[in-house]
Design an enzyme around this catalytic site. Sequence first.
Site, short mmCIF file in Angstrom:
data_model
loop_
_atom_site.label_atom_id
_atom_site.label_comp_id
_atom_site.label_asym_id
_atom_site.label_seq_id
_atom_site.Cartn_x
_atom_site.Cartn_y
_atom_site.Cartn_z
N GLY A 40 0.97 -1.34 0.12
CA GLY A 40 -0.08 0.50 -0.02
C GLY A 40 1.00 1.87 -0.28
O GLY A 40 0.22 2.59 0.63
N GLY A 41 1.94 0.99 -0.22
CA GLY A 41 2.72 2.55 0.18
C GLY A 41 2.40 4.00 -1.43
O GLY A 41 2.09 4.51 -1.05
N ASP A 95 2.61 -1.43 -10.71
CA ASP A 95 4.10 -1.44 -9.60
C ASP A 95 3.40 -3.02 -9.35
O ASP A 95 3.37 -3.97 -8.52
CB ASP A 95 4.21 -1.01 -8.17
N LYS A 124 10.34 -3.65 -13.90
CA LYS A 124 11.72 -4.62 -13.75
C LYS A 124 12.89 -5.07 -14.68
O LYS A 124 12.12 -5.60 -15.21
CB LYS A 124 11.09 -5.83 -13.42
C1 LIG Z 1 6.53 -4.46 -5.40
S1 LIG Z 1 4.82 -5.03 -5.31
C2 LIG Z 1 3.88 -3.28 -4.95
C3 LIG Z 1 4.01 -2.68 -4.31
C4 LIG Z 1 3.22 -1.36 -4.14
N1 LIG Z 1 3.44 -0.50 -5.42
C5 LIG Z 1 3.64 -0.18 -3.03
O1 LIG Z 1 3.96 0.60 -2.37
O2 LIG Z 1 3.22 -0.89 -1.37
C6 LIG Z 1 3.86 -5.78 -6.06
C7 LIG Z 1 2.28 -5.92 -6.29
O3 LIG Z 1 2.09 -6.81 -7.10
C8 LIG Z 1 1.05 -7.56 -6.90
N2 LIG Z 1 0.62 -8.45 -8.10
C9 LIG Z 1 1.48 -9.35 -8.83
N3 LIG Z 1 1.20 -9.26 -9.64
C10 LIG Z 1 -0.45 -9.08 -9.54
C11 LIG Z 1 -1.43 -9.49 -10.49
N4 LIG Z 1 -1.86 -10.03 -11.72
N5 LIG Z 1 -3.14 -9.22 -10.04
C12 LIG Z 1 -3.29 -8.09 -9.23
N6 LIG Z 1 -1.96 -7.84 -7.88
C13 LIG Z 1 -0.91 -8.64 -8.36
C14 LIG Z 1 1.45 -8.74 -6.06
O4 LIG Z 1 0.43 -9.48 -4.83
C15 LIG Z 1 2.27 -7.57 -5.20
O5 LIG Z 1 1.32 -6.94 -4.25
#
Ligand SMILES: C[S@@+](CC[C@H](N)C(=O)[O-])C[C@H]1O[C@@H](n2cnc3c(N)ncnc32)[C@H](O)[C@@H]1O
Length: 164
Positions: A40-41, A95, A124
Amino acid sequence: MKMSPDDPSRSYLKIEEAYNIIGFEPLNKEKVIDLGAAPGGWTYSAVKRGAYVTAVDNGPLKKPIKSNPLVIHIKEDALKFIPPKGQITDWLFCDIIKNPDIILNLIKKWLKNSWCRNFVVNLKISRTDPIALLKKIEDKKTGLSAYCSLLKIRQLYHDREEIT
Ligand SMILES: C[S@@+](CC[C@H](N)C(=O)[O-])C[C@H]1O[C@@H](n2cnc3c(N)ncnc32)[C@H](O)[C@@H]1O
């Protein structure tokens, strides 16, 4: 930049840095859709500014974002998420840790359909040739440049093997 005690993740610092580079940021009452929002950042940075956020992630949001009245959490596949018909969201955040081609196609879909006015996306680059990726993004016919009046790409101070 400093982490605040309420900040759910270190990623928060990336989006704050991105606003500085873009030169503007979400405003009070603007609409944000945050794809891959947990913990949630990025969502936190938007609600701090009074924006309404639809946070799309299969995973859980952390407190205090979890119970913030400005946040709706949708537990869906963010790659398939489609915004409500006729709604142009002010900001798309994305993200998601996936192959950059998948994410680029996702952003292009949003831009082609005019579903958002601004976006911040993190790509990435650990398994990619970064120069080839930059060329792809900046291609005026097939890249993101084709749909943007302003496009800024950086490896942020807080980015690791990624660009924003
Ligand atoms: C790097 S983290 C995001 C961090 C976020 N921007 C923050 O500030 O806290 C990536 C997130 O993408 C989600 N994710 C990856 N593939 C996904 C998908 N197909 N649908 C929904 N969420 C997805 C993961 O569950 C993870 O919580």
